[in-house]
Design an enzyme around this catalytic site. Structure first.
Site, PDB file in Angstrom:
ATOM      1  N   ARG A  76       0.861  -1.168   0.000  1.00 30.66           N
ATOM      2  CA  ARG A  76       0.000   0.000   0.000  1.00 30.66           C
ATOM      3  C   ARG A  76       0.909   1.232   0.000  1.00 30.66           C
ATOM      4  NH1 ARG A  76      -2.147  -3.537   3.930  1.00 30.66           N
ATOM      5  NH2 ARG A  76      -4.264  -4.260   3.473  1.00 30.66           N
ATOM      6  N   LYS A  86      -2.813  -2.917   7.739  1.00 30.23           N
ATOM      7  CA  LYS A  86      -4.054  -2.500   8.386  1.00 30.23           C
ATOM      8  C   LYS A  86      -4.308  -3.323   9.639  1.00 30.23           C
ATOM      9  CE  LYS A  86      -6.627  -0.721   4.399  1.00 30.23           C
ATOM     10  NZ  LYS A  86      -7.859  -0.874   3.585  1.00 30.23           N
ATOM     11  N   HIS A 126      -2.929   2.652  -5.900  1.00 28.36           N
ATOM     12  CA  HIS A 126      -3.508   1.413  -5.378  1.00 28.36           C
ATOM     13  C   HIS A 126      -3.748   0.401  -6.492  1.00 28.36           C
ATOM     14  CE1 HIS A 126      -4.803  -0.455  -1.703  1.00 28.36           C
ATOM     15  NE2 HIS A 126      -5.931  -0.860  -2.237  1.00 28.36           N
ATOM     16  N   ARG A 170      -1.045  -2.112  -6.746  1.00 28.54           N
ATOM     17  CA  ARG A 170      -1.169  -3.239  -5.800  1.00 28.54           C
ATOM     18  C   ARG A 170      -2.103  -4.295  -6.373  1.00 28.54           C
ATOM     19  NH1 ARG A 170      -1.174  -4.905  -0.225  1.00 28.54           N
ATOM     20  NH2 ARG A 170      -3.270  -5.211   0.614  1.00 28.54           N
ATOM     21  N   HIS A 225      -4.141  -9.794   3.480  1.00 32.88           N
ATOM     22  CA  HIS A 225      -5.597  -9.847   3.604  1.00 32.88           C
ATOM     23  C   HIS A 225      -6.014 -10.871   4.654  1.00 32.88           C
ATOM     24  CE1 HIS A 225      -6.183  -8.247  -0.763  1.00 32.88           C
ATOM     25  NE2 HIS A 225      -6.041  -7.283   0.110  1.00 32.88           N
ATOM     26  N   TYR A 229      -9.371  -8.629  -5.501  1.00 31.74           N
ATOM     27  CA  TYR A 229      -8.232  -7.874  -6.007  1.00 31.74           C
ATOM     28  C   TYR A 229      -7.710  -8.438  -7.319  1.00 31.74           C
ATOM     29  CZ  TYR A 229      -6.963  -4.556  -2.333  1.00 31.74           C
ATOM     30  OH  TYR A 229      -6.922  -3.481  -1.491  1.00 31.74           O
TER      31      TYR A 229
END
Length: 308
Positions: free
Chosen positions: A163, A186, A254, A257, A280, A289
């Protein structure tokens, strides 16, 4: 009675749930803020809907009709299906935790159906477009070190699946880049990301040209004045590059990614390994994704499954 007609006991319960999500489930700061806003909005509506203080007792007696009224109210004030689905998910998670804690039946809330909406699938760049985007960073910039910096950041996004916040969070202590980086993503979730030679070379080239002294606890990527690089600078650099290359507005940092994941899977990469590389929690997120069609997934399955 506390703010918005919510009892002190219920306010404390909400705080306890948020602490639980933060400590045990590793929810990020922005996620916690969104959860709090969503559940407070729900509780405030129920307070007005029932015409009195909303406490633990009334909350345990919420009906299917109450839930429909709340959802109709939200749609009536212009809340979209995607946002309402997110709010309902937060309410259900809080309600499940609260019902376990207080011992009441949560079926009326948990059985409420989420509104349907079309998920926006990410749009990765084609492989040649991703390479062209990286090469374009080396043109049209006055200072060579700035061009080298932007190219290094973009190479990390595409080459390592980072990211933009993760790339810009690297410090002097991370160089020279090792064979694998330990990235905190995250929710404080850690993952190990292999560093390709191209990314390592791009960062080394940037460091040779950068006029600012590198400090172990300072940012690796610097702005023109020496401070931490603002992500908006990279976004603007990509906006300029995509305009020169004739790429669509979806060609964002993004998107690189997304491209990293999609191109790995297209080359036969394992979906769960890619999930780990991206950090994830859910495999379904990784699948979203990877813009690879079902036919290709079946081809990979037929080729690699031991019983195929």
């Amino acid at each position: 009675m506390s703010e918005s007609g919510i009892s002190a006991a219920l306010t404390d319960a909400l705080a306890g749930w948020l602490d639980h999500e933060r400590a045990l489930n590793g929810a990020a700061v922005n996620t916690i803020k969104a959860y709090q806003a969503d559940v407070l909005g729900f509780l405030a509506f129920m307070s007005g809907h029932h015409g009195g203080q909303q406490g633990l007792g009334p909350l345990s007696r919420i009906t299917v009709s109450d839930m429909r009224a709340w959802m109709a109210h939200e749609r009536g004030r212009g809340v979209g299906a995607r946002s309402l689905a997110r709010s309902l998910s937060a309410v259900k998670t809080f309600y499940r935790w609260l019902s376990d804690r207080e011992g009441f039946e949560p079926t009326a809330v948990l059985s409420t159906r989420s509104p349907k909406f079309h998920k926006k699938l990410p749009r990765p760049l084609a492989e040649d477009a991703a390479r062209a985007m990286i090469d374009q960073m080396d043109t049209g910039v006055n200072a060579p070190w700035v061009a080298a910096r932007d190219m290094a950041v973009i190479t990390l996004l595409y080459g390592c699946g980072l990211r933009i916040s993760e790339a810009l969070g690297l410090t002097g202590a991370d160089v020279p880049l090792p064979a694998a980086l330990r990235i905190t993503g995250k929710g404080g979730k850690e993952r190990i990301v292999p560093v390709i030679d191209a990314a390592r070379a791009a960062v080394e080239h940037y460091l040779r040209l950068c006029p600012h002294a590198l400090e172990p606890d300072g940012p690796l990527f610097r702005g023109v004045r020496g401070g931490a690089l603002n992500p908006r600078i990279i976004q603007k650099a990509m906006e300029s590059a995509r305009a020169s290359l004739g790429l669509p507005a979806t060609a964002t940092p993004h998107a690189l990614r997304h491209s990293f994941a999609t191109h790995l899977l297209s080359a036969g990469g394992d979906l769960r390994a890619i999930q780990e590389l991206l950090g994830h929690a859910s495999l379904s997120t990784t699948q979203a994704y990877t813009a690879v069609d079902t036919a290709h997934l079946m081809e990979v399955y037929d080729r690699t499954h031991p019983k195929a």
